[in-house]
Scaffold this motif. Sequence first.
Motif, PDB file in Angstrom:
ATOM      1  N   ALA A   1     -46.759   9.817  -5.623  1.00  0.00           N
ATOM      2  CA  ALA A   1     -47.457   8.566  -5.954  1.00  0.00           C
ATOM      3  C   ALA A   1     -46.486   7.522  -6.483  1.00  0.00           C
ATOM      4  O   ALA A   1     -46.604   6.331  -6.167  1.00  0.00           O
ATOM      5  CB  ALA A   1     -48.560   8.839  -6.975  1.00  0.00           C
ATOM      6  N   ALA A   2     -45.507   7.970  -7.281  1.00  0.00           N
ATOM      7  CA  ALA A   2     -44.535   7.037  -7.852  1.00  0.00           C
ATOM      8  C   ALA A   2     -43.698   6.384  -6.762  1.00  0.00           C
ATOM      9  O   ALA A   2     -43.488   5.153  -6.776  1.00  0.00           O
ATOM     10  CB  ALA A   2     -43.636   7.771  -8.844  1.00  0.00           C
ATOM     11  N   TYR A   3     -43.232   7.168  -5.796  1.00  0.00           N
ATOM     12  CA  TYR A   3     -42.429   6.595  -4.711  1.00  0.00           C
ATOM     13  C   TYR A   3     -43.263   5.664  -3.837  1.00  0.00           C
ATOM     14  O   TYR A   3     -42.788   4.593  -3.418  1.00  0.00           O
ATOM     15  CB  TYR A   3     -41.800   7.693  -3.868  1.00  0.00           C
ATOM     16  CG  TYR A   3     -40.475   8.170  -4.418  1.00  0.00           C
ATOM     17  CD1 TYR A   3     -39.301   7.460  -4.192  1.00  0.00           C
ATOM     18  CD2 TYR A   3     -40.403   9.333  -5.184  1.00  0.00           C
ATOM     19  CE1 TYR A   3     -38.092   7.886  -4.710  1.00  0.00           C
ATOM     20  CE2 TYR A   3     -39.193   9.783  -5.709  1.00  0.00           C
ATOM     21  CZ  TYR A   3     -38.039   9.044  -5.474  1.00  0.00           C
ATOM     22  OH  TYR A   3     -36.838   9.469  -5.990  1.00  0.00           O
ATOM     23  N   LEU A   4     -44.495   6.035  -3.550  1.00  0.00           N
ATOM     24  CA  LEU A   4     -45.347   5.182  -2.727  1.00  0.00           C
ATOM     25  C   LEU A   4     -45.591   3.838  -3.417  1.00  0.00           C
ATOM     26  O   LEU A   4     -45.598   2.787  -2.765  1.00  0.00           O
ATOM     27  CB  LEU A   4     -46.674   5.883  -2.442  1.00  0.00           C
ATOM     28  CG  LEU A   4     -46.599   7.110  -1.525  1.00  0.00           C
ATOM     29  CD1 LEU A   4     -47.963   7.772  -1.421  1.00  0.00           C
ATOM     30  CD2 LEU A   4     -46.076   6.739  -0.149  1.00  0.00           C
ATOM     31  N   GLU A   5     -45.766   3.874  -4.728  1.00  0.00           N
ATOM     32  CA  GLU A   5     -45.956   2.625  -5.473  1.00  0.00           C
ATOM     33  C   GLU A   5     -44.686   1.789  -5.469  1.00  0.00           C
ATOM     34  O   GLU A   5     -44.723   0.570  -5.302  1.00  0.00           O
ATOM     35  CB  GLU A   5     -46.380   2.940  -6.905  1.00  0.00           C
ATOM     36  CG  GLU A   5     -46.718   1.708  -7.721  1.00  0.00           C
ATOM     37  CD  GLU A   5     -47.286   2.039  -9.084  1.00  0.00           C
ATOM     38  OE1 GLU A   5     -47.245   1.159  -9.968  1.00  0.00           O
ATOM     39  OE2 GLU A   5     -47.762   3.180  -9.282  1.00  0.00           O
TER      40      GLU A   5
ATOM     41  N   ALA B   1     -44.022  -0.010  -2.207  1.00  0.00           N
ATOM     42  CA  ALA B   1     -44.912  -1.156  -1.997  1.00  0.00           C
ATOM     43  C   ALA B   1     -44.606  -2.319  -2.934  1.00  0.00           C
ATOM     44  O   ALA B   1     -45.198  -3.398  -2.795  1.00  0.00           O
ATOM     45  CB  ALA B   1     -46.366  -0.717  -2.194  1.00  0.00           C
ATOM     46  N   ASP B   2     -43.679  -2.124  -3.858  1.00  0.00           N
ATOM     47  CA  ASP B   2     -43.339  -3.177  -4.814  1.00  0.00           C
ATOM     48  C   ASP B   2     -42.532  -4.266  -4.119  1.00  0.00           C
ATOM     49  O   ASP B   2     -41.563  -3.976  -3.417  1.00  0.00           O
ATOM     50  CB  ASP B   2     -42.531  -2.581  -5.975  1.00  0.00           C
ATOM     51  CG  ASP B   2     -42.445  -3.511  -7.173  1.00  0.00           C
ATOM     52  OD1 ASP B   2     -41.921  -4.634  -7.021  1.00  0.00           O
ATOM     53  OD2 ASP B   2     -42.889  -3.114  -8.256  1.00  0.00           O
ATOM     54  N   PRO B   3     -42.884  -5.542  -4.281  1.00  0.00           N
ATOM     55  CA  PRO B   3     -42.152  -6.613  -3.593  1.00  0.00           C
ATOM     56  C   PRO B   3     -40.743  -6.852  -4.129  1.00  0.00           C
ATOM     57  O   PRO B   3     -39.940  -7.513  -3.458  1.00  0.00           O
ATOM     58  CB  PRO B   3     -43.036  -7.841  -3.825  1.00  0.00           C
ATOM     59  CG  PRO B   3     -43.829  -7.535  -5.060  1.00  0.00           C
ATOM     60  CD  PRO B   3     -44.051  -6.052  -5.036  1.00  0.00           C
ATOM     61  N   ASP B   4     -40.429  -6.327  -5.300  1.00  0.00           N
ATOM     62  CA  ASP B   4     -39.116  -6.551  -5.915  1.00  0.00           C
ATOM     63  C   ASP B   4     -38.067  -5.643  -5.265  1.00  0.00           C
ATOM     64  O   ASP B   4     -38.183  -4.416  -5.338  1.00  0.00           O
ATOM     65  CB  ASP B   4     -39.197  -6.262  -7.415  1.00  0.00           C
ATOM     66  CG  ASP B   4     -37.910  -6.614  -8.150  1.00  0.00           C
ATOM     67  OD1 ASP B   4     -36.887  -6.917  -7.490  1.00  0.00           O
ATOM     68  OD2 ASP B   4     -37.910  -6.547  -9.396  1.00  0.00           O
ATOM     69  N   PRO B   5     -37.033  -6.214  -4.624  1.00  0.00           N
ATOM     70  CA  PRO B   5     -35.990  -5.382  -4.009  1.00  0.00           C
ATOM     71  C   PRO B   5     -35.304  -4.434  -4.985  1.00  0.00           C
ATOM     72  O   PRO B   5     -34.836  -3.363  -4.581  1.00  0.00           O
ATOM     73  CB  PRO B   5     -34.987  -6.413  -3.455  1.00  0.00           C
ATOM     74  CG  PRO B   5     -35.769  -7.672  -3.320  1.00  0.00           C
ATOM     75  CD  PRO B   5     -36.782  -7.656  -4.425  1.00  0.00           C
ATOM     76  N   LYS B   6     -35.245  -4.800  -6.244  1.00  0.00           N
ATOM     77  CA  LYS B   6     -34.620  -3.918  -7.234  1.00  0.00           C
ATOM     78  C   LYS B   6     -35.428  -2.651  -7.457  1.00  0.00           C
ATOM     79  O   LYS B   6     -34.904  -1.659  -7.957  1.00  0.00           O
ATOM     80  CB  LYS B   6     -34.446  -4.667  -8.563  1.00  0.00           C
ATOM     81  CG  LYS B   6     -33.444  -5.805  -8.506  1.00  0.00           C
ATOM     82  CD  LYS B   6     -33.322  -6.490  -9.854  1.00  0.00           C
ATOM     83  CE  LYS B   6     -32.324  -7.645  -9.795  1.00  0.00           C
ATOM     84  NZ  LYS B   6     -32.237  -8.362 -11.103  1.00  0.00           N
ATOM     85  N   VAL B   7     -36.695  -2.703  -7.066  1.00  0.00           N
ATOM     86  CA  VAL B   7     -37.571  -1.531  -7.172  1.00  0.00           C
ATOM     87  C   VAL B   7     -37.661  -0.793  -5.837  1.00  0.00           C
ATOM     88  O   VAL B   7     -37.468   0.418  -5.760  1.00  0.00           O
ATOM     89  CB  VAL B   7     -38.985  -1.935  -7.648  1.00  0.00           C
ATOM     90  CG1 VAL B   7     -39.911  -0.717  -7.687  1.00  0.00           C
ATOM     91  CG2 VAL B   7     -38.904  -2.589  -9.022  1.00  0.00           C
TER      92      VAL B   7
END
Length: 309
Positions: free
Chosen positions: A169-173, A176-182
Amino acid sequence: MRPFDARMLDVGDGHWIYVEEVGRRDGVPALFLHGGPGSGSQHLHRRLFDPERHHALLFDQRGAGRSHPYLSLQENTTQKLIADIEVIRTHFGIERWIVVGGSWGSTLAVAYAEAHPERVAALALRAVFLGTRREVEWAFVEGPKLFRPELYADFVGALPEAERADPLAAYLERLADPDPKVHRPAAEIWASYERALSELAPGQSRIAPSTGRSERLPPTPFVEGHYIRNDFFLQPDQLVREASKLRGIPGVIVQGRYDLLCPPHTAYALSEAWGNCRLEMLDRAGHAISEQGVMEALTRAIRELTDNA
C-alpha cells in the motif's frame, strides 16, 4: 526481424497507439500483447513469429512505449485496451487471429478472448496472471517473504519506518504521488525488486538504495500501480469464472515452474477451467521470457497453433 510497416492509430480519449507489422501481409494474422502493464513491445518479441508465415501485429498499449500520451493513466483501463485491440483488428481488416501474451499480456489476452471469442483463432500464453488481489499480494509480499527474504527486506527497508507495516500500500501511494521526490525513488526500487523476482538466478539479488536521480524514470511501476489500485478493472476471479467462453478456442500455456511473480497454480487453474489447452511446465525457468527455454517453448507453441489454424 524488422517491421515492414508502422503507424500511430487514434483510438479516442486523446490516446494514439503505436502499431507495427512484421512478417508478411498475406500471412496468418497474429497479435502480440506486452506485459507490465506499461512495459511496451520489444524487438525480442518479434522473434516469436515466422516472417514467412505470419502477419504479426505488435502494439504499445495506452501510456506505454511509443504510444501517446506517454505514461497517461487517463481512460487507461482493461476495457479500453480491449476496445483498442478491436480498433486494430478492424483497421487491418482481420477476421480472426492468434493472440499471444505473457504475464499482464496473458491477462489482457484472456480478457479479450472472453469478450470476443469469435475473433480469436487460438491463444498462446506465457506466465499466466489473472488480475486478482491475492496474486498481487503473493507476487510482492508473500512469495518474496518465503523465497527471497533478503530482497523483501530491502524492499521494505527502503520505506520510512512508519510505512513498513503495509509496504505494498505504501509503494502504491508513493507511485501515485505527483512529487518526483516521492514517486521517483519508489519507482526505481519497485522496478529493481520486480526485475530480481522475475529471474530464477538474478544477476543482482539485492536492491541498491535509490538515488532518485536515474537518467530515465522506469515507466512500468506507474502504469502497473494504476492497474493494481483498480484491481486491474476486473471483478474478483472474473477470468476464471468466465473461462467457459474459451472452450472453443485452442491454446497452449507456457509456464515457468519457479515463477515467483505468476506461480504455476494460476496457470493450472486456468487450464482446468478452460479445458481446450495444453499446459507446458518448464522445470528450470522463472518468470521472464529470457528464462531458460521459455522463448523457444512459446515460439513452438505459436508454430503449433498456426499449423492447426
